[in-house]
Design a protein around this motif. Structure first.
Motif, PDB file in Angstrom:
ATOM      1  N   TRP A   1       0.862  -1.190   0.068  1.00  0.00           N
ATOM      2  CA  TRP A   1      -0.138  -0.084   0.047  1.00  0.00           C
ATOM      3  C   TRP A   1       0.702   1.122   0.091  1.00  0.00           C
ATOM      4  O   TRP A   1       0.394   2.195  -0.334  1.00  0.00           O
ATOM      5  CB  TRP A   1      -0.831  -0.111   1.327  1.00  0.00           C
ATOM      6  CG  TRP A   1      -2.133  -1.007   0.979  1.00  0.00           C
ATOM      7  CD1 TRP A   1      -2.095  -2.091   1.347  1.00  0.00           C
ATOM      8  CD2 TRP A   1      -3.183  -1.050   0.000  1.00  0.00           C
ATOM      9  NE1 TRP A   1      -3.269  -2.925   0.968  1.00  0.00           N
ATOM     10  CE2 TRP A   1      -3.693  -2.332  -0.057  1.00  0.00           C
ATOM     11  CE3 TRP A   1      -3.464   0.220  -1.030  1.00  0.00           C
ATOM     12  CZ2 TRP A   1      -4.786  -2.508  -0.730  1.00  0.00           C
ATOM     13  CZ3 TRP A   1      -4.869  -0.246  -1.568  1.00  0.00           C
ATOM     14  CH2 TRP A   1      -5.431  -1.444  -1.604  1.00  0.00           C
ATOM     15  N   GLU A   2       2.157   1.138   0.146  1.00  0.00           N
ATOM     16  CA  GLU A   2       3.030   2.323  -0.160  1.00  0.00           C
ATOM     17  C   GLU A   2       3.699   2.520  -1.292  1.00  0.00           C
ATOM     18  O   GLU A   2       4.022   3.283  -1.752  1.00  0.00           O
ATOM     19  CB  GLU A   2       4.287   1.973   1.009  1.00  0.00           C
ATOM     20  CG  GLU A   2       3.645   1.886   2.277  1.00  0.00           C
ATOM     21  CD  GLU A   2       3.126   3.294   2.895  1.00  0.00           C
ATOM     22  OE1 GLU A   2       3.596   4.165   2.820  1.00  0.00           O
ATOM     23  OE2 GLU A   2       2.112   2.864   3.580  1.00  0.00           O
ATOM     24  N   ASP A   3       3.475   1.642  -2.042  1.00  0.00           N
ATOM     25  CA  ASP A   3       3.771   1.359  -3.609  1.00  0.00           C
ATOM     26  C   ASP A   3       2.731   2.018  -4.445  1.00  0.00           C
ATOM     27  O   ASP A   3       1.861   1.069  -5.141  1.00  0.00           O
ATOM     28  CB  ASP A   3       4.281  -0.006  -3.782  1.00  0.00           C
ATOM     29  CG  ASP A   3       5.055   0.082  -5.796  1.00  0.00           C
ATOM     30  OD1 ASP A   3       4.954   1.186  -6.013  1.00  0.00           O
ATOM     31  OD2 ASP A   3       5.141  -1.015  -5.904  1.00  0.00           O
ATOM     32  N   ARG A   4       2.689   3.224  -4.738  1.00  0.00           N
ATOM     33  CA  ARG A   4       1.548   3.756  -5.613  1.00  0.00           C
ATOM     34  C   ARG A   4       1.216   3.322  -7.029  1.00  0.00           C
ATOM     35  O   ARG A   4       0.518   3.533  -7.727  1.00  0.00           O
ATOM     36  CB  ARG A   4       1.371   5.387  -5.445  1.00  0.00           C
ATOM     37  CG  ARG A   4       1.409   6.042  -4.127  1.00  0.00           C
ATOM     38  CD  ARG A   4       0.013   5.748  -3.441  1.00  0.00           C
ATOM     39  NE  ARG A   4      -1.056   6.368  -4.331  1.00  0.00           N
ATOM     40  CZ  ARG A   4      -2.230   6.275  -4.139  1.00  0.00           C
ATOM     41  NH1 ARG A   4      -2.592   5.299  -3.317  1.00  0.00           N
ATOM     42  NH2 ARG A   4      -3.064   6.793  -4.693  1.00  0.00           N
ATOM     43  N   ALA A   5       2.614   2.723  -7.411  1.00  0.00           N
ATOM     44  CA  ALA A   5       2.712   2.316  -8.781  1.00  0.00           C
ATOM     45  C   ALA A   5       2.041   0.902  -8.908  1.00  0.00           C
ATOM     46  O   ALA A   5       1.583   0.545 -10.263  1.00  0.00           O
ATOM     47  CB  ALA A   5       4.013   2.091  -9.277  1.00  0.00           C
ATOM     48  N   THR A   6       1.823   0.584  -7.873  1.00  0.00           N
ATOM     49  CA  THR A   6       1.121  -1.090  -8.045  1.00  0.00           C
ATOM     50  C   THR A   6      -0.302  -1.001  -7.287  1.00  0.00           C
ATOM     51  O   THR A   6      -1.429  -1.429  -7.773  1.00  0.00           O
ATOM     52  CB  THR A   6       1.748  -1.973  -7.730  1.00  0.00           C
ATOM     53  OG1 THR A   6       2.155  -1.963  -6.305  1.00  0.00           O
ATOM     54  CG2 THR A   6       3.107  -2.436  -8.681  1.00  0.00           C
ATOM     55  N   CYS A   7      -0.266  -0.461  -6.055  1.00  0.00           N
ATOM     56  CA  CYS A   7      -1.479  -0.655  -5.243  1.00  0.00           C
ATOM     57  C   CYS A   7      -2.725  -0.124  -5.962  1.00  0.00           C
ATOM     58  O   CYS A   7      -3.752  -0.638  -5.533  1.00  0.00           O
ATOM     59  CB  CYS A   7      -1.156  -0.138  -4.027  1.00  0.00           C
ATOM     60  SG  CYS A   7      -1.246   1.742  -3.683  1.00  0.00           S
ATOM     61  N   VAL A   8      -2.846   1.039  -6.722  1.00  0.00           N
ATOM     62  CA  VAL A   8      -3.837   1.647  -7.309  1.00  0.00           C
ATOM     63  C   VAL A   8      -4.627   0.937  -8.524  1.00  0.00           C
ATOM     64  O   VAL A   8      -5.530   1.000  -8.900  1.00  0.00           O
ATOM     65  CB  VAL A   8      -3.569   2.882  -7.567  1.00  0.00           C
ATOM     66  CG1 VAL A   8      -3.315   3.901  -6.325  1.00  0.00           C
ATOM     67  CG2 VAL A   8      -2.579   3.118  -8.622  1.00  0.00           C
ATOM     68  N   LEU A   9      -3.724  -0.227  -8.892  1.00  0.00           N
ATOM     69  CA  LEU A   9      -3.986  -1.048 -10.097  1.00  0.00           C
ATOM     70  C   LEU A   9      -4.744  -2.134  -9.959  1.00  0.00           C
ATOM     71  O   LEU A   9      -5.661  -2.528 -10.606  1.00  0.00           O
ATOM     72  CB  LEU A   9      -2.863  -1.323 -10.768  1.00  0.00           C
ATOM     73  CG  LEU A   9      -1.833  -0.279 -11.207  1.00  0.00           C
ATOM     74  CD1 LEU A   9      -0.676  -0.988 -11.852  1.00  0.00           C
ATOM     75  CD2 LEU A   9      -2.394   0.736 -12.121  1.00  0.00           C
ATOM     76  N   PHE A  10      -4.552  -2.608  -8.780  1.00  0.00           N
ATOM     77  CA  PHE A  10      -5.153  -4.069  -8.522  1.00  0.00           C
ATOM     78  C   PHE A  10      -6.485  -3.899  -7.515  1.00  0.00           C
ATOM     79  O   PHE A  10      -6.829  -3.052  -6.811  1.00  0.00           O
ATOM     80  CB  PHE A  10      -4.448  -5.001  -8.023  1.00  0.00           C
ATOM     81  CG  PHE A  10      -3.230  -5.116  -8.702  1.00  0.00           C
ATOM     82  CD1 PHE A  10      -3.252  -6.256  -9.769  1.00  0.00           C
ATOM     83  CD2 PHE A  10      -2.054  -4.486  -8.465  1.00  0.00           C
ATOM     84  CE1 PHE A  10      -2.125  -6.537 -10.668  1.00  0.00           C
ATOM     85  CE2 PHE A  10      -0.910  -4.901  -9.693  1.00  0.00           C
ATOM     86  CZ  PHE A  10      -0.938  -5.671 -10.540  1.00  0.00           C
ATOM     87  N   GLY A  11      -7.458  -4.950  -7.824  1.00  0.00           N
ATOM     88  CA  GLY A  11      -8.824  -4.953  -7.111  1.00  0.00           C
ATOM     89  C   GLY A  11      -9.046  -6.451  -6.714  1.00  0.00           C
ATOM     90  O   GLY A  11      -8.304  -7.368  -7.083  1.00  0.00           O
ATOM     91  N   ASP A  12     -10.003  -6.447  -5.705  1.00  0.00           N
ATOM     92  CA  ASP A  12     -10.562  -7.936  -5.273  1.00  0.00           C
ATOM     93  C   ASP A  12     -11.663  -8.286  -6.147  1.00  0.00           C
ATOM     94  O   ASP A  12     -12.504  -7.327  -6.421  1.00  0.00           O
ATOM     95  CB  ASP A  12     -10.883  -7.777  -3.955  1.00  0.00           C
ATOM     96  CG  ASP A  12      -9.629  -7.613  -2.933  1.00  0.00           C
ATOM     97  OD1 ASP A  12      -8.512  -7.817  -3.387  1.00  0.00           O
ATOM     98  OD2 ASP A  12      -9.817  -7.227  -1.593  1.00  0.00           O
ATOM     99  N   GLY A  13     -11.963  -9.313  -6.563  1.00  0.00           N
ATOM    100  CA  GLY A  13     -13.180  -9.852  -7.377  1.00  0.00           C
ATOM    101  C   GLY A  13     -13.217 -11.311  -7.438  1.00  0.00           C
ATOM    102  O   GLY A  13     -12.204 -12.279  -7.082  1.00  0.00           O
ATOM    103  N   ALA A  14     -14.400 -11.888  -7.880  1.00  0.00           N
ATOM    104  CA  ALA A  14     -14.661 -13.181  -8.080  1.00  0.00           C
ATOM    105  C   ALA A  14     -15.612 -13.036  -9.072  1.00  0.00           C
ATOM    106  O   ALA A  14     -16.759 -12.447  -9.364  1.00  0.00           O
ATOM    107  CB  ALA A  14     -15.280 -13.846  -6.849  1.00  0.00           C
ATOM    108  N   GLY A  15     -15.657 -14.096  -9.900  1.00  0.00           N
ATOM    109  CA  GLY A  15     -16.517 -14.213 -11.295  1.00  0.00           C
ATOM    110  C   GLY A  15     -16.563 -15.860 -11.578  1.00  0.00           C
ATOM    111  O   GLY A  15     -15.521 -16.447 -11.275  1.00  0.00           O
TER     112      GLY A  15
END
Length: 195
Positions: free
Chosen positions: A24-38
């Motif tokens: 969560w300190e790495d703004r280059a990656t944390c803003v890209l990913f999300g939780d989900g299910a399908g």
């Protein structure tokens, strides 16, 4: 299992809880990913279509560009437990291998790029999706996009995108869909299906 005749239906689930492994300190990656299910239900049918061809690949030489280097041993996390990604390297590799996988499944099915009705890609990022569509000669109005709604939900992104396009009435029965995605380690694949 369905082709053997032993089972009539299968539930294929893609799920991710990436919020547990992002830094969560790495703004280059944390803003890209999300939780989900399908999930998708597959069913035996006497109608033509279904899964026309698939391709799955992995190349551990590229493990360092997208991975979670830590691991669990005896219930304890050893090493670094957060996702590491070299964005530019992932982009370059992903675009090339996704094109290869798509061309491979088309060849296996005896079809051409022009036979694809919809591209339903892993919703990694818009640039990878646009580049892959361009290489396949598909206009963006034939590409299912949900990254703006869900972020990169990794393994969940294709079933979520498929569901979104079906519910919106875009994807119709009988159309050919190219599903494709990349993953950590480095892994990738594609499936050509007739919906």
């Amino acid at each position: 299992m369905i082709a053997s005749g032993r089972y009539r239906r299968a539930l294929v689930v893609g799920t991710e809880k990436l919020s547990e492994v992002v830094d969560w300190e790495d703004r280059a990656t944390c803003v890209l990913f999300g939780d989900g299910a399908g999930a998708v239900v597959l069913e035996a049918s006497y109608q033509p279509g279904g899964i026309l061809a698939t391709e799955l690949r992995a190349d551990g030489r590229h493990v360092d560009i997208l991975c979670v280097p830590g691991h669990v041993q005896n219930g304890h996390i050893l090493g670094d437990p957060v996702l590491k990604m070299e964005g530019q390297a992932v982009f370059k590799l992903a675009v090339g291998v996704l094109e290869e996988a798509a061309l491979s499944v088309l060849a296996k099915a005896g079809l051409q790029k022009t036979d694809i009705d919809w591209l339903v890609p892993h919703q990694a990022n818009i640039r990878i999706i646009q580049s892959t569509a361009r290489k396949l000669g598909l206009p963006m109005d034939k590409v299912v996009l949900t990254v703006q709604d869900h972020g990169n939900t990794s393994a969940a992104s294709i079933p979520l995108a498929l569901d979104s396009a079906v519910r919106a009435g875009h994807i119709q029965r009988g159309q050919r869909l190219m599903l494709e995605g990349v993953g950590g380690g480095f892994t990738w694949g594609a499936a050509l299906i007739q919906y």
